[in-house]
Design an enzyme around this catalytic site. Structure first.
Site: not given
Ligand code: NDP
Length: 304
Positions: A62, A106, A129
């Site tokens: 990422k 994460q 997200d």
């Protein structure tokens, strides 16, 4: 025949890797234009707690791709024993940081941390997200939201491949908050007739056989067999499963939730694993960060 089905034979392979590369280059153009016209570089902060090897790989990828499209990438690595309060303080400082437009924590998080509390502490406008309860609610009510990356990438590929999805029978197998449910919401927004299947669904093969569009997001290697698929259907395989290695010390093969070799002979189009949904997920994270930067400036969403 519905628009979402095609003649039977060898399915067309939907190349997520190539699609993601195209999307990243459009995002890079968008970043340049934001810098030139508004003096703003979109920034993405990724927070990793602990040393889970798979998470470390995801976070590294990422960060690398964020920089490649010209954005600012910030990584915060915290030890596995980090307390929830400390993580919440970091999230709050990122919420307040005007150079950060997207925040990603994460998952999975260590046991002592309540993941839901942490996700819901992220400013919904920076929740790239799309997991915050506000964004889930906005999506469910058809309003402008931050859309979770995996379903967003899956929808982009479907629309690119099929055009108008309206009226198609779509079956989503899996009802998680991060894939199944938002995928179903997106398909409903496209005016599909949507069925959400899960572990308690009766006669799952028959339910799947009704699908013009079949999305498998289960986490069970090759569960969806060829004879579960309607001839000509479009199949999106979200699953990423690593099989046991065939030799000691080897690396097991990656497979999806769909038995690819069987499905490819029946479906009209299918995403492979690897190289399908996976690459689109990170590209959509970069897209969401650009969208967040646009919205922070009061600009319309970028057309990607
Ligand atoms: P979850 O484990 O959160 O959800 C799995 C869903 O599948 C549940 O709703 C569950 O039903 C359902 N399910 C489980 N077993 C069966 C069964 N035998 N028959 C029918 N339904 C079943 O998984 P995620 O949604 O997080 O992920 C799904 C898959 O997608 C995984 O392989 C994951 O690795 C992959 N993934 C891939 C991404 C990518 O970038 N390509 C990103 C995110 C995930 P129930 O609710 O009844 O328990």
């Amino acid at each position: 025949m519905s628009q979402a089905t095609a003649p039977v034979g060898q399915a067309q392979v939907i190349d997520g890797k190539a699609f993601a590369a195209g999307l990243r280059s459009r995002i890079a153009e968008g970043v340049k234009s934001l810098q030139a016209n508004h003096g703003v570089t979109p920034g993405l902060a990724v927070v990793l707690v602990g040393e889970d090897p798979a998470s470390q790989v995801y976070v590294r990828n990422k960060g690398k791709q964020t920089v490649e499209v010209g954005k600012k990438s910030v990584k915060h690595e915290l030890p596995a024993e980090t307390e929830q309060e400390e993580l919440l303080e970091l999230v709050e400082s990122l919420n307040q940081d005007p150079s950060i437009h997207g925040i990603l924590v994460q998952l999975p998080l260590p046991k002592q941390i309540d993941a839901e509390a942490v996700i819901n502490a992220i400013d919904p406008a920076k929740d790239v997200d799309g997991f915050h309860v506000v964004n889930a609610g906005l999506l469910a009510t058809g309003q402008s939201a931050m859309v979770p990356c995996t379903p967003l990438g899956s929808l982009m590929m479907l629309k690119h491949h099929l055009g108008d999805l309206s009226g198609a029978n779509a079956v989503v197998v899996g009802r998680s908050n991060i894939v199944g449910k938002p995928m179903a919401q997106l398909l409903l927004k496209e005016s599909c007739t949507v069925t959400i299947a899960h572990s308690r669904t009766r006669d799952l093969p028959a339910v799947c056989r009704g699908a013009d569009i079949l999305v498998a997001a289960v986490g069970r290697p090759e569960m969806v067999r060829g004879d579960w698929i309607k001839p000509g259907a479009t199949v999106i395989d979200v699953g990423i499963n690593r099989l046991e290695p065939s030799e000691p010390g080897g690396k097991g093969r990656l497979v999806g939730d769909v038995a690819y070799d069987e499905a490819v002979a029946v479906a009209g189009a299918i995403t492979p694993v690897p190289g399908g949904v996976g690459p689109m997920t990170i590209a959509c994270l970069l897209a969401n960060t650009l969208t967040a930067a646009h919205r922070s400036l009061g600009l319309p969403d970028p057309q990607l």
